[in-house]
Motif scaffolding. Structure first.
Motif, PDB file in Angstrom:
ATOM      1  N   PHE A 107       0.840  -0.915  -0.005  1.00 16.48           N
ATOM      2  CA  PHE A 107      -0.161  -0.379   0.231  1.00 16.48           C
ATOM      3  C   PHE A 107       1.021   1.102  -0.153  1.00 16.48           C
ATOM      4  CE2 PHE A 107      -2.253  -3.268   1.982  1.00 16.48           C
ATOM      5  CZ  PHE A 107      -3.460  -3.397   1.373  1.00 16.48           C
ATOM      6  N   LEU A 108       1.078   2.068  -1.201  1.00 17.07           N
ATOM      7  CA  LEU A 108       2.049   3.100  -1.242  1.00 17.07           C
ATOM      8  C   LEU A 108       0.979   4.655  -1.135  1.00 17.07           C
ATOM      9  CD1 LEU A 108       3.388   3.761  -4.191  1.00 17.07           C
ATOM     10  CD2 LEU A 108       2.090   1.119  -4.150  1.00 17.07           C
ATOM     11  N   SER A 109       1.337   6.130  -1.502  1.00 23.77           N
ATOM     12  CA  SER A 109       1.418   6.789  -1.128  1.00 23.77           C
ATOM     13  C   SER A 109       2.695   7.900  -2.006  1.00 23.77           C
ATOM     14  CB  SER A 109       0.430   7.978  -0.472  1.00 23.77           C
ATOM     15  OG  SER A 109       0.386   9.318  -0.606  1.00 23.77           O
ATOM     16  N   ALA A 110       2.477   8.752  -2.835  1.00 19.72           N
ATOM     17  CA  ALA A 110       3.063   9.355  -3.616  1.00 19.72           C
ATOM     18  C   ALA A 110       3.519  10.169  -2.314  1.00 19.72           C
ATOM     19  CB  ALA A 110       2.822   9.707  -4.911  1.00 19.72           C
ATOM     20  N   GLY A 111       2.983  10.505  -1.012  1.00 24.50           N
ATOM     21  CA  GLY A 111       3.463  11.802  -0.890  1.00 24.50           C
ATOM     22  C   GLY A 111       2.214  13.266  -0.554  1.00 24.50           C
ATOM     23  N   GLY A 112       1.205  13.041  -1.632  1.00 29.45           N
ATOM     24  CA  GLY A 112       0.171  14.184  -1.291  1.00 29.45           C
ATOM     25  C   GLY A 112       0.713  14.839  -1.927  1.00 29.45           C
ATOM     26  N   TYR A 113       0.149  15.822  -2.521  1.00 32.06           N
ATOM     27  CA  TYR A 113       0.610  17.208  -3.338  1.00 32.06           C
ATOM     28  C   TYR A 113       1.560  17.886  -2.976  1.00 32.06           C
ATOM     29  CZ  TYR A 113      -0.031  21.883  -5.778  1.00 32.06           C
ATOM     30  OH  TYR A 113       0.223  23.250  -6.487  1.00 32.06           O
ATOM     31  N   PRO A 114       1.923  18.243  -3.986  1.00 27.90           N
ATOM     32  CA  PRO A 114       2.146  17.700  -5.300  1.00 27.90           C
ATOM     33  C   PRO A 114       2.917  17.465  -6.014  1.00 27.90           C
ATOM     34  CG  PRO A 114       4.431  19.461  -4.919  1.00 27.90           C
ATOM     35  CD  PRO A 114       3.583  19.556  -3.693  1.00 27.90           C
ATOM     36  N   LYS A 115       3.773  16.009  -4.988  1.00 26.23           N
ATOM     37  CA  LYS A 115       4.161  15.159  -5.569  1.00 26.23           C
ATOM     38  C   LYS A 115       2.643  14.377  -6.686  1.00 26.23           C
ATOM     39  CE  LYS A 115       7.815  14.870  -1.851  1.00 26.23           C
ATOM     40  NZ  LYS A 115       7.861  14.391  -0.871  1.00 26.23           N
ATOM     41  N   ASP A 116       1.369  13.410  -5.834  1.00 24.45           N
ATOM     42  CA  ASP A 116       0.775  13.013  -6.891  1.00 24.45           C
ATOM     43  C   ASP A 116      -0.612  14.027  -7.594  1.00 24.45           C
ATOM     44  OD1 ASP A 116      -0.687  14.630  -4.455  1.00 24.45           O
ATOM     45  OD2 ASP A 116      -1.619  12.744  -4.310  1.00 24.45           O
ATOM     46  N   ILE A 117       0.377  15.483  -8.657  1.00 22.96           N
ATOM     47  CA  ILE A 117      -0.715  16.410  -9.200  1.00 22.96           C
ATOM     48  C   ILE A 117      -1.119  15.749 -10.515  1.00 22.96           C
ATOM     49  CG2 ILE A 117       0.919  17.199  -9.811  1.00 22.96           C
ATOM     50  CD1 ILE A 117      -0.508  19.901  -9.548  1.00 22.96           C
ATOM     51  N   ASN A 118       0.067  14.545 -10.550  1.00 20.07           N
ATOM     52  CA  ASN A 118      -0.053  13.974 -11.919  1.00 20.07           C
ATOM     53  C   ASN A 118       0.502  12.654 -12.101  1.00 20.07           C
ATOM     54  OD1 ASN A 118       2.640  14.721 -12.942  1.00 20.07           O
ATOM     55  ND2 ASN A 118       1.171  16.123 -13.314  1.00 20.07           N
ATOM     56  N   MET A 119      -0.091  11.417 -13.191  1.00 25.07           N
ATOM     57  CA  MET A 119       0.469  10.573 -12.662  1.00 25.07           C
ATOM     58  C   MET A 119       2.284  10.657 -12.996  1.00 25.07           C
ATOM     59  SD  MET A 119       0.655   7.672 -12.250  1.00 25.07           S
ATOM     60  CE  MET A 119      -0.986   6.187 -12.398  1.00 25.07           C
ATOM     61  N   TYR A 120       2.678  11.984 -13.943  1.00 20.07           N
ATOM     62  CA  TYR A 120       3.814  11.433 -14.540  1.00 20.07           C
ATOM     63  C   TYR A 120       4.683  12.033 -13.676  1.00 20.07           C
ATOM     64  CZ  TYR A 120       7.786  13.474 -17.216  1.00 20.07           C
ATOM     65  OH  TYR A 120       9.053  13.661 -18.590  1.00 20.07           O
ATOM     66  N   GLN A 121       4.540  12.836 -12.679  1.00 19.97           N
ATOM     67  CA  GLN A 121       5.030  12.882 -11.710  1.00 19.97           C
ATOM     68  C   GLN A 121       5.143  11.978  -9.838  1.00 19.97           C
ATOM     69  OE1 GLN A 121       7.200  15.683 -10.847  1.00 19.97           O
ATOM     70  NE2 GLN A 121       6.640  16.603 -12.712  1.00 19.97           N
ATOM     71  N   ALA A 122       3.947  11.538 -10.063  1.00 19.24           N
ATOM     72  CA  ALA A 122       3.355  10.098  -9.013  1.00 19.24           C
ATOM     73  C   ALA A 122       3.917   8.855  -9.705  1.00 19.24           C
ATOM     74  CB  ALA A 122       2.064  10.060  -9.131  1.00 19.24           C
ATOM     75  N   HIS A 123       4.066   8.356 -10.972  1.00 23.31           N
ATOM     76  CA  HIS A 123       5.290   7.795 -11.203  1.00 23.31           C
ATOM     77  C   HIS A 123       6.487   7.276  -9.701  1.00 23.31           C
ATOM     78  CE1 HIS A 123       7.998   5.163 -13.436  1.00 23.31           C
ATOM     79  NE2 HIS A 123       6.599   4.798 -13.428  1.00 23.31           N
ATOM     80  N   LYS A 124       7.393   8.196  -9.996  1.00 26.71           N
ATOM     81  CA  LYS A 124       8.537   7.926  -9.220  1.00 26.71           C
ATOM     82  C   LYS A 124       8.159   7.139  -7.605  1.00 26.71           C
ATOM     83  CE  LYS A 124      11.655   9.830  -6.802  1.00 26.71           C
ATOM     84  NZ  LYS A 124      12.849  10.755  -6.758  1.00 26.71           N
ATOM     85  N   ALA A 125       6.998   7.847  -6.722  1.00 25.77           N
ATOM     86  CA  ALA A 125       6.778   5.786  -5.911  1.00 25.77           C
ATOM     87  C   ALA A 125       6.320   5.294  -6.606  1.00 25.77           C
ATOM     88  CB  ALA A 125       5.434   7.389  -5.380  1.00 25.77           C
ATOM     89  N   LEU A 126       5.716   4.417  -7.416  1.00 27.93           N
ATOM     90  CA  LEU A 126       5.317   3.655  -7.532  1.00 27.93           C
ATOM     91  C   LEU A 126       6.602   2.446  -8.976  1.00 27.93           C
ATOM     92  CD1 LEU A 126       2.538   3.284 -10.218  1.00 27.93           C
ATOM     93  CD2 LEU A 126       2.070   1.821  -8.506  1.00 27.93           C
ATOM     94  N   TYR A 127       7.681   3.198  -9.239  1.00 24.70           N
ATOM     95  CA  TYR A 127       8.650   2.848  -9.028  1.00 24.70           C
ATOM     96  C   TYR A 127       9.383   2.673  -8.113  1.00 24.70           C
ATOM     97  CZ  TYR A 127      13.424   2.650 -11.999  1.00 24.70           C
ATOM     98  OH  TYR A 127      14.299   2.276 -12.249  1.00 24.70           O
TER      99      TYR A 127
END
Length: 246
Positions: A107-127
């Motif tokens: 279970f993961l989060s990108a860390g909220g705004y602005p890190k999850d403003i779009n998938m281009y930015q948020a993808h790093k968390a998935l990676y």
């Protein structure tokens, strides 16, 4: 993040380099040994180091290192290479998370705004979080994605509706900056399931190789898939925490 770590030599390449130079450097992102948390033997990072040494010497750098709570834990300054390596050592201490084995579910989060403003930015968390999930496992990704894809080329490639293998083949044959996000998502989705809880619609989620999820059924579905004793990790700041299997 395919350069291994931020800071140091990146002030020059890509920092002040020309577009052609940056694109040629980034083409190496799919080369063996290239990836987050790796600098020694990372061809992409080594070319950045070479750019500083041969073409644009840095006299001094000042880099900050933060922990998973976004607190600055150290400021390194001085010689561009030595200070940068000190910063890496500090990052490893605070942000590398040792794990004994890979889990069924992360279970993961990108860390909220602005890190999850779009998938281009948020993808790093998935990676980064993918280091903690086993093949055939599931990533449950919480990201608002208020701005959707976040990059024109990324969205254009996604809307072609290609399969995983078609994306990988197309990107390998024709490197396009922006399309690399879809390439990584395609690779990841071949290894595990990505459940996405966000503003993105069902169709856009599918085009990004994710499954839009409803929290009311997510946990029961995971129990059905892996059993009541499934293993899991929770990573609230997945964009700056790197799981490392020991």
């Amino acid at each position: 993040y395919y350069a291994g770590f931020a800071g140091g030599r990146k002030s020059i390449l890509p920092g002040v380099a020309g577009r052609e130079t940056v694109m040629n450097n980034h083409k190496m992102m799919t080369a063996p040994g290239v990836g987050i948390g790796v600098v020694d033997g990372n061809r992409l990072s080594e070319e950045m180091v070479e750019a500083v040494e041969k073409f644009c010497p840095l006299h001094f750098i000042l880099n900050c290192v933060s922990d998973s709570s976004k607190h600055i834990v150290r400021v390194v300054g001085g010689h561009w290479y030595d200070a940068w390596r000190e910063g890496i050592a500090t990052f490893r201490k605070y942000n590398f998370a040792p794990i004994s084995r890979k889990a069924d579910v992360v279970f993961l989060s990108a860390g909220g705004y602005p890190k999850d403003i779009n998938m281009y930015q948020a993808h790093k968390a998935l990676y980064m979080a993918s280091r903690a999930v086993r093949p055939g496992g599931t990533l449950v990704f919480f990201a608002e994605l208020a701005e959707g894809y976040g990059h024109k080329v990324f969205e254009e490639w996604a809307r072609r509706g290609m399969t995983h293998d078609e994306v990988i083949a197309a990107f390998t044959a024709d490197f396009r900056f922006g399309a690399h996000k879809l390439f990584y998502l395609a690779q990841l989705a071949k290894e595990c399931t990505i459940l996405l809880y966000s503003r993105a619609g069902e169709e856009d989620s599918r085009l990004m190789f994710c499954e839009k999820c409803d929290l009311t059924d997510t946990l029961p579905s995971l129990v059905r898939k892996y059993g009541e004793d499934f293993t899991s990790y929770v990573i609230p700041q997945a964009g700056i925490v790197l799981p490392v299997e020991e």
